[in-house]
Design a protein around this motif. Structure first.
Motif, short mmCIF file in Angstrom:
data_model
loop_
_atom_site.label_atom_id
_atom_site.label_comp_id
_atom_site.label_asym_id
_atom_site.label_seq_id
_atom_site.Cartn_x
_atom_site.Cartn_y
_atom_site.Cartn_z
N GLY A 1 10.26 1.12 3.18
CA GLY A 1 9.57 -0.06 2.66
C GLY A 1 8.12 -0.12 3.12
N GLY B 1 1.85 2.59 -2.21
CA GLY B 1 1.43 1.78 -3.35
C GLY B 1 -0.01 1.30 -3.21
N GLY B 2 -0.38 0.90 -1.98
CA GLY B 2 -1.76 0.46 -1.76
C GLY B 2 -2.75 1.58 -1.98
N ALA C 1 5.20 2.30 -5.45
CA ALA C 1 5.93 1.86 -4.26
C ALA C 1 7.43 1.90 -4.49
CB ALA C 1 5.48 0.44 -3.88
N ARG C 2 7.89 1.39 -5.64
CA ARG C 2 9.33 1.38 -5.91
C ARG C 2 9.88 2.79 -6.07
NH1 ARG C 2 10.74 -0.69 -10.49
NH2 ARG C 2 8.68 -1.01 -11.44
N ARG D 1 10.30 4.23 -2.60
CA ARG D 1 11.49 3.69 -1.92
C ARG D 1 12.76 4.33 -2.47
NH1 ARG D 1 8.67 -1.32 -2.09
NH2 ARG D 1 9.76 -1.89 -4.02
N ASP E 1 2.79 -0.96 -8.10
CA ASP E 1 4.14 -1.41 -7.73
C ASP E 1 5.18 -0.35 -8.09
OD1 ASP E 1 6.06 -3.60 -6.91
OD2 ASP E 1 6.70 -3.29 -8.99
N ARG F 1 4.77 0.53 0.75
CA ARG F 1 3.62 -0.38 0.62
C ARG F 1 2.30 0.37 0.84
NH1 ARG F 1 7.35 -3.83 3.10
NH2 ARG F 1 6.60 -3.30 5.20
#
Length: 539
Positions: free
Chosen positions: A489, A496-497, A307-308, A311, A304, A493
């Motif tokens: 976004g 992050g994945g 991912a953040r 972004r 997470d 994802r």
């Protein structure tokens, strides 16, 4: 026995001894030292005996006080070698009658027999070519501990065991429980002689012999040859000689004795181990272990954060230039976890992830325990404990290893996306257009304020171009910012994945190295042990 047959027997015995030694080595640290030491003694005795004369067969006479053992020894030998009971109460040390001097001395030295008698040839029984050593041994029920120790030692060394019993004590529990029953596997090299049958009425000799055979059958020696004899009257002595000679001329006693020792040691090792195979490591349990460790190691939190962080970086590079600078005041999620280290070697770093608390430790312990229980299912008790112990040992090393694995995983945190440059150029063009429109209108307003001639402003569909430049620049900037946010976004994802997959793979590698492989090693060791034990027990 032919030379080829003897070679095959020796080869089979070699294979069984090697298998027994393999099983002993594999069981080190798992089975009790006492059981392993017993097996080692058998292997050492076998090695020592096989290094000595194979042309001699050692036959030991064992008996209780008053059984007439020494008298029977003399009768079979055809000479007064041993001192009879009327002149000395008991035999105090081994005495050897030897037929075939060559090669016998080292063997007798190994046996610890110092009293040796070079026996004369006895037609139909033994001569110099026979290679026979008869031993008269102390009474196994002697009150002297030293005598009993000699008997116990000789029971494990001689090639053929002749048990001399008497009509009064042939059912004595001491001889059956302490000696005969434990040697049930040695039936091929065991002879039982009921001595002093002259003390029985002729009509009782048969029933007594049958009774003795029934007792021996309960001891596991139902196939052992049982003879009646009288050393005093010479009854049955020829049969005893014939039975001994038959064993000697076959030249199988040494191999049969050692094979019986191997069988007994194998059975003892099997009893200490127990039976069964471990279920082993399955793909499902392996995957569950990795998933549980990944959760306990905060892999979702790190994914997470990736991912953040993406972004945030995308917004800083593609957002509206007039507001994107505000993003710089937000802390980078990965930097807060010490996972964004441009130019630093990841493997020497530590993360700033929250330390494992009681819930995480409990989850890790439960995952490892569940994995070990599943892998050890079906294994015998000592081996199940060894498998679980291997898992526990690896479990204690997991926290640091997992932290290093996460710190060493390349998360591509500094990797730029190709679309950032396009959006950045478009944003600056939009800003320049808007600022150009503002400047243009400003110049026109200044000219009007100064009462100077104001040139005609070009129009498009009635709209002044400067106004369109401002409106278009602002609108394009907003659209690009919103579009960039949406793209960021989706890409975050994906990023992050991908990071989560890499992290889970790193955690799985740690689980394999610290838990799975040690457990698989113990499972494989049990499988090899069972195979070796089976080979050692194969007659």
């Amino acid at each position: 026995m032919s030379r080829h047959s003897g070679t095959r027997e020796a080869s089979r015995l070699d294979a069984r001894l090697q298998a027994l030694n393999d099983a002993r080595e594999l069981a080190g640290g798992v089975l009790p030292d006492e059981a392993l030491d017993d097996v080692l003694q058998v292997l050492e005795r076998a090695s020592s005996r096989r290094s000595l004369s194979a042309e001699h067969t050692v036959v030991g006479f064992f008996g209780a006080t008053g059984s007439g053992k020494s008298s029977l020894f003399n009768a079979v030998s055809g000479a007064e070698i041993a001192t009879a009971a009327v002149r000395r109460p008991t035999t105090s040390e081994p005495l050897a009658g030897v037929w075939g001097q060559d090669g016998s001395e080292p063997l007798l030295d190994w046996l610890g027999v110092t009293k040796r008698h070079h026996s004369s040839a006895l037609p139909g029984f033994a001569d110099e070519s026979t290679g026979l050593i008869l031993l008269d041994l102390p009474d196994f029920d002697s009150t002297k501990a030293a005598n009993r120790e000699i008997v116990q030692r000789m029971v494990g060394l001689v090639d053929v065991l002749v048990w001399v019993l008497d009509p009064q004590k042939y059912a004595d529990a001491a001889v059956h429980n302490d000696f005969l029953a434990p040697l049930a596997s040695h039936g091929a090299v065991t002879l039982v002689v009921l001595n002093q049958v002259d003390r029985l009425p002729p009509s009782d000799i048969g029933p007594v012999l049958e009774s003795l055979k029934a007792i021996l059958a309960r001891d596991g020696l139902g196939k052992v040859q049982v003879l009646g004899a009288s050393a005093l009257e010479g009854t049955g002595i020829d049969k005893v000689r014939a039975a001994i000679r038959h064993v000697v001329v076959q030249r199988q006693a040494l191999s049969q004795r050692l094979a019986a020792d191997v069988s007994k040691a194998t059975a003892r090792l099997a009893a200490a181990s127990g039976t069964g195979e471990a279920a082993g490591v399955k793909a499902g349990t392996r995957s569950r272990l990795a998933d549980e460790l990944a959760a306990a190691a905060n892999v979702p939190l790190v994914a997470d954060a990736v991912a953040r962080s993406y972004r945030q970086e995308a917004t800083r590079r593609t957002g509206w230039p007039l507001t994107r600078w505000l993003v710089r005041f937000r802390p980078d999620p990965l930097r807060r976890l010490n996972l964004r280290r441009e130019g630093a070697a990841a493997e020497v770093n530590r993360t700033s992830l929250p330390p494992a608390g009681a819930p995480e430790r409990a989850r890790t312990d439960a995952a490892v325990r569940e994995f070990a229980d599943a892998a050890s299912a079906g294994a015998p008790g000592p081996w199940r404990a060894a498998i679980r112990g291997a898992a526990r040992e690896g479990r204690d090393q997991l926290p640091d290893a997992l932290d290093q694995a996460i710190a060493g995983t390349e998360l591509m945190a500094g990797r730029k996306s190709w679309w950032w440059g396009l959006f950045n150029v478009a944003q600056w063009l939009a800003l320049v257009a808007a600022l150009g429109g503002v400047g243009w209108l400003g110049v026109l307003a200044g000219l009007g304020y100064l009462q100077l001639p104001v040139p005609e402003v070009p129009r498009v569909e009635g709209w002044p171009v400067p106004t369109l430049m401002i409106a278009g620049g602002v609108l394009l900037g907003v659209v690009l910012a919103l579009a960039g946010k949406a793209i960021a976004g989706a890409a975050a994802r994906v990023r992050g994945g991908a990071a989560g997959k890499k992290l889970r793979a790193a955690v799985a590698a740690v689980a394999d190295g610290r838990v799975v492989e040690p457990v698989e090693g113990e499972v494989s060791r049990l499988k090899s042990f069972n195979a070796a034990l089976k080979a050692a027990g194969r007659d």
